[in-house]
Design an enzyme around this catalytic site. Sequence first.
Site, PDB file in Angstrom:
ATOM      1  N   ASP A 106       3.128   6.357  -2.687  1.00 34.85           N
ATOM      2  CA  ASP A 106       2.759   5.831  -1.361  1.00 34.85           C
ATOM      3  C   ASP A 106       2.910   6.840  -0.225  1.00 34.85           C
ATOM      4  OD1 ASP A 106       2.346   3.069  -2.291  1.00 34.85           O
ATOM      5  OD2 ASP A 106       4.488   3.125  -2.691  1.00 34.85           O
TER       6      ASP A 106
ATOM      7  N   ASP B 270      -5.032   1.131  -4.713  1.00 30.38           N
ATOM      8  CA  ASP B 270      -4.338   1.369  -3.437  1.00 30.38           C
ATOM      9  C   ASP B 270      -4.227   2.862  -3.126  1.00 30.38           C
ATOM     10  OD1 ASP B 270      -3.526  -0.722  -5.177  1.00 30.38           O
ATOM     11  OD2 ASP B 270      -1.927  -1.329  -3.829  1.00 30.38           O
TER      12      ASP B 270
END
Length: 367
Positions: free
Chosen positions: A89, A147
């Site tokens: 992330d 994502d």
Amino acid sequence: METWINEAWEYALGKLSRTRSRIGATFPNASYGGKYDARDPDCWTNGFWPGMMWLAYRATGDEEYRSIAESCEEQLDAPLQEYEQLHHDNGFLWSLSAVADYKLTGNTLSRRRGLIAASHLASRFNLKGHFIRAWLYEGSEGLAIIDCMMNLGLLYWASEELQDPRYRHIASAHSEMALREFIREDGSVHHIVRFNPETGERIEALGGQGYSPVSAWSRGSAWAIYGFAIGYRYTGDIRFMNAAKAAADYFAEQLPEDLVPPWDFRAPVEQQWAKDSTAAACAASGILEIAYLLEGEESEHYRKLGAAITESLFRNYSPKDPAEEALITRGTGSFPHNAEVEVPIIYGDYYFLEALLKLKGENEIFW
Ligand code: GLY
């Protein structure tokens, strides 16, 4: 400019200036009972509040926003050192904190933070399967998720910054893999694909935060729309723009009347009460990115679509209770895991604010 855009901006700014006084440099993830919660510094959503502070600082010049963003960025140094804790992330975390800081202020320490985060992300690339590994846990060596498209801007930025194509090559290789393995013929997307991490061979698709391996998780569509558009912004590769448009067209065709999707477009009807306003906000900002990168009638088409979704979020999803700290209601983190279902979520707020600023004419992005 349509008058609602200024109304929405004043609404958002009023709320941000109240909320920052209470929560300061903390890390909200979702709002319960009208108040944002606070996460430990290693949560994947921790870039969004400093990102909102940088957006507000850029628009207003108010130093208080900058000071909160800087303090959040410093606190993120601890997770940046924790190699064993970091997933994929890094773009969510450091594009919106350190890279935003560097782009706005030229802070060289922020530049270094961004480059360290990019190097860590690049190191997760599996050369055989051409994918960036998503998570850390044992058994996840072969897992890639849609994502990650939102993290690739960090790699493109690092390549530009260092005048070295290595990071761009990795981002583009992951994107080409995603074109083949994640985007379906109809423009919908898979959430998770499992590869054999030794041979790189594709094994299977998994439902993940969507209803099933063949369903259509709406936030997954949003990640694809925006992530591929960013890939086009940095590379000019028309395949990435075509993928962004295909995902956006699918998203638009599925939308209900109020333009805010359920958590999964193909969830059973009895589960479609659960909306995901974060998917709407991220898709709206991604669609406005597409509009910015195109010209003529096509650009106007996507601008209208992005504006209409953002307007509906303002008119129909801003909380009735003025004391609520969040900007928009009814986000869904993960319906299958019963996590953050139908609550305001920080990344919904971030993308809503970003979309509003794009509609006001500010099209530079931190991603
Ligand atoms: N990146 C995690 C999510 O979309 O929930």
